[in-house]
Scaffold this motif. Structure first.
Motif, PDB file in Angstrom:
ATOM      1  N   ILE A 179      32.844 -25.073  -7.219  1.00 41.59           N
ATOM      2  CA  ILE A 179      32.140 -25.905  -6.464  1.00 41.59           C
ATOM      3  C   ILE A 179      30.822 -26.453  -6.975  1.00 41.59           C
ATOM      4  O   ILE A 179      30.342 -27.633  -6.792  1.00 41.59           O
ATOM      5  CB  ILE A 179      31.851 -25.096  -5.190  1.00 41.59           C
ATOM      6  N   ARG A 180      30.370 -25.636  -7.814  1.00 38.72           N
ATOM      7  CA  ARG A 180      29.212 -25.877  -8.831  1.00 38.72           C
ATOM      8  C   ARG A 180      29.441 -27.260  -9.515  1.00 38.72           C
ATOM      9  O   ARG A 180      28.709 -28.230  -9.579  1.00 38.72           O
ATOM     10  CB  ARG A 180      28.546 -24.946  -9.629  1.00 38.72           C
ATOM     11  N   ARG A 181      30.466 -27.130 -10.326  1.00 41.79           N
ATOM     12  CA  ARG A 181      30.744 -28.062 -11.120  1.00 41.79           C
ATOM     13  C   ARG A 181      31.152 -29.580 -10.643  1.00 41.79           C
ATOM     14  O   ARG A 181      30.955 -30.597 -10.751  1.00 41.79           O
ATOM     15  CB  ARG A 181      32.031 -27.895 -12.194  1.00 41.79           C
TER      16      ARG A 181
ATOM     17  N   ALA B 120      30.399 -30.289  -7.205  1.00 38.91           N
ATOM     18  CA  ALA B 120      29.429 -30.904  -6.474  1.00 38.91           C
ATOM     19  C   ALA B 120      27.952 -31.238  -7.151  1.00 38.91           C
ATOM     20  O   ALA B 120      27.028 -31.660  -6.922  1.00 38.91           O
ATOM     21  CB  ALA B 120      29.063 -30.126  -5.379  1.00 38.91           C
ATOM     22  N   LYS B 121      28.009 -30.724  -8.616  1.00 42.49           N
ATOM     23  CA  LYS B 121      26.907 -30.961  -9.472  1.00 42.49           C
ATOM     24  C   LYS B 121      25.592 -30.361  -8.997  1.00 42.49           C
ATOM     25  O   LYS B 121      24.665 -30.724  -9.030  1.00 42.49           O
ATOM     26  CB  LYS B 121      26.702 -32.146  -9.868  1.00 42.49           C
ATOM     27  N   ALA B 122      25.804 -28.998  -8.600  1.00 45.87           N
ATOM     28  CA  ALA B 122      24.890 -28.286  -7.665  1.00 45.87           C
ATOM     29  C   ALA B 122      24.508 -27.069  -8.612  1.00 45.87           C
ATOM     30  O   ALA B 122      25.022 -26.726  -9.655  1.00 45.87           O
ATOM     31  CB  ALA B 122      25.502 -27.897  -6.415  1.00 45.87           C
ATOM     32  N   GLU B 123      23.368 -26.463  -8.063  1.00 44.02           N
ATOM     33  CA  GLU B 123      23.064 -24.999  -8.747  1.00 44.02           C
ATOM     34  C   GLU B 123      23.437 -23.828  -8.017  1.00 44.02           C
ATOM     35  O   GLU B 123      23.304 -23.881  -6.826  1.00 44.02           O
ATOM     36  CB  GLU B 123      21.406 -25.072  -8.845  1.00 44.02           C
ATOM     37  N   VAL B 124      23.931 -22.867  -8.524  1.00 40.71           N
ATOM     38  CA  VAL B 124      24.414 -21.492  -7.624  1.00 40.71           C
ATOM     39  C   VAL B 124      23.019 -20.902  -7.610  1.00 40.71           C
ATOM     40  O   VAL B 124      22.497 -20.436  -8.777  1.00 40.71           O
ATOM     41  CB  VAL B 124      25.430 -20.808  -8.557  1.00 40.71           C
TER      42      VAL B 124
ATOM     43  N   ILE C 259      25.428 -19.037  -2.367  1.00 44.31           N
ATOM     44  CA  ILE C 259      24.489 -20.071  -1.880  1.00 44.31           C
ATOM     45  C   ILE C 259      24.083 -21.132  -3.211  1.00 44.31           C
ATOM     46  O   ILE C 259      24.154 -20.896  -4.224  1.00 44.31           O
ATOM     47  CB  ILE C 259      23.094 -19.254  -1.660  1.00 44.31           C
ATOM     48  N   PHE C 260      24.375 -22.445  -2.615  1.00 46.97           N
ATOM     49  CA  PHE C 260      23.997 -23.621  -3.429  1.00 46.97           C
ATOM     50  C   PHE C 260      22.938 -24.427  -3.230  1.00 46.97           C
ATOM     51  O   PHE C 260      22.291 -24.512  -2.133  1.00 46.97           O
ATOM     52  CB  PHE C 260      25.242 -24.347  -3.342  1.00 46.97           C
ATOM     53  N   TYR C 261      22.117 -25.073  -4.247  1.00 38.29           N
ATOM     54  CA  TYR C 261      21.220 -25.845  -4.080  1.00 38.29           C
ATOM     55  C   TYR C 261      21.348 -27.144  -5.012  1.00 38.29           C
ATOM     56  O   TYR C 261      21.765 -26.880  -6.215  1.00 38.29           O
ATOM     57  CB  TYR C 261      19.692 -25.299  -4.622  1.00 38.29           C
ATOM     58  N   LYS C 262      21.328 -28.131  -4.222  1.00 38.42           N
ATOM     59  CA  LYS C 262      21.213 -29.564  -4.907  1.00 38.42           C
ATOM     60  C   LYS C 262      19.948 -30.589  -4.361  1.00 38.42           C
ATOM     61  O   LYS C 262      19.951 -30.496  -3.185  1.00 38.42           O
ATOM     62  CB  LYS C 262      22.529 -30.275  -4.852  1.00 38.42           C
ATOM     63  N   GLU C 263      19.158 -31.047  -5.338  1.00 34.83           N
ATOM     64  CA  GLU C 263      17.936 -31.920  -4.912  1.00 34.83           C
ATOM     65  C   GLU C 263      18.477 -33.124  -4.313  1.00 34.83           C
ATOM     66  O   GLU C 263      19.623 -33.591  -4.769  1.00 34.83           O
ATOM     67  CB  GLU C 263      17.298 -32.196  -6.036  1.00 34.83           C
TER      68      GLU C 263
END
Length: 97
Positions: free
Chosen positions: A65-67, A69-73, A82-86
Motif C-alpha cells: 500500500i505504501r509503494r 499510494a506513495k504514502a508513509e507508514v 496507519i498511513f499518511y500522505k500530504e
C-alpha cells in the motif's frame, strides 16, 4: 521521510479514527491501492484494518500500500495500519518540525 516526532504526532491524530479500508482474502490489489490513494488525498491520514482471512503478512500489506499510494507508514499496530500522505489540494494537517 517522517521523523520520530512527526510519527508520534500523527499517531495521536489517528487515535480516534476508524479504519476506512479493509484488506481481506484477496490481499492488496489495484482497486484497494486506488481507494487508499483517494482517501489519503481527501483526509491525509487513514487507518486500514487487516482481516483475519488475509493470507499476506501485515508488513507485506503495509509495504504494498505504501509503494502503491506513495504514502508513509506511520504505524503498524496489531492488524491496523496507519498511513499518511500530504494532500495536494486539501492540506489540513500541519506537521511539527
Amino acid at each position: 521521510m517522517l521523523t520520530g516526532k512527526q510519527k508520534r504526532f500523527l499517531r495521536g491524530e489517528a487515535h480516534h479514527l476508524k479504519p476506512i479500508l479493509q484488506v481481506g482474502k484477496g490481499g492488496v490489489n489495484e482497486n484497494l491501492i486506488k481507494q487508499a490513494d483517494d482517501a489519503l488525498e481527501a483526509r491525509e491520514l487513514i487507518k486500514v484494518s487487516i482481516l483475519q482471512n488475509c493470507e499476506e503478512d501485515k508488513e507485506v500489506v503495509a509495504e504494498e500500500i505504501r509503494r502503491g499510494a506513495k504514502a508513509e507508514v506511520v504505524q503498524i499496530i496489531g492488524n491496523t495500519l496507519i498511513f499518511y500522505k500530504e494532500s495536494k489540494e486539501q492540506k489540513s494537517i500541519e506537521l511539527p518540525n
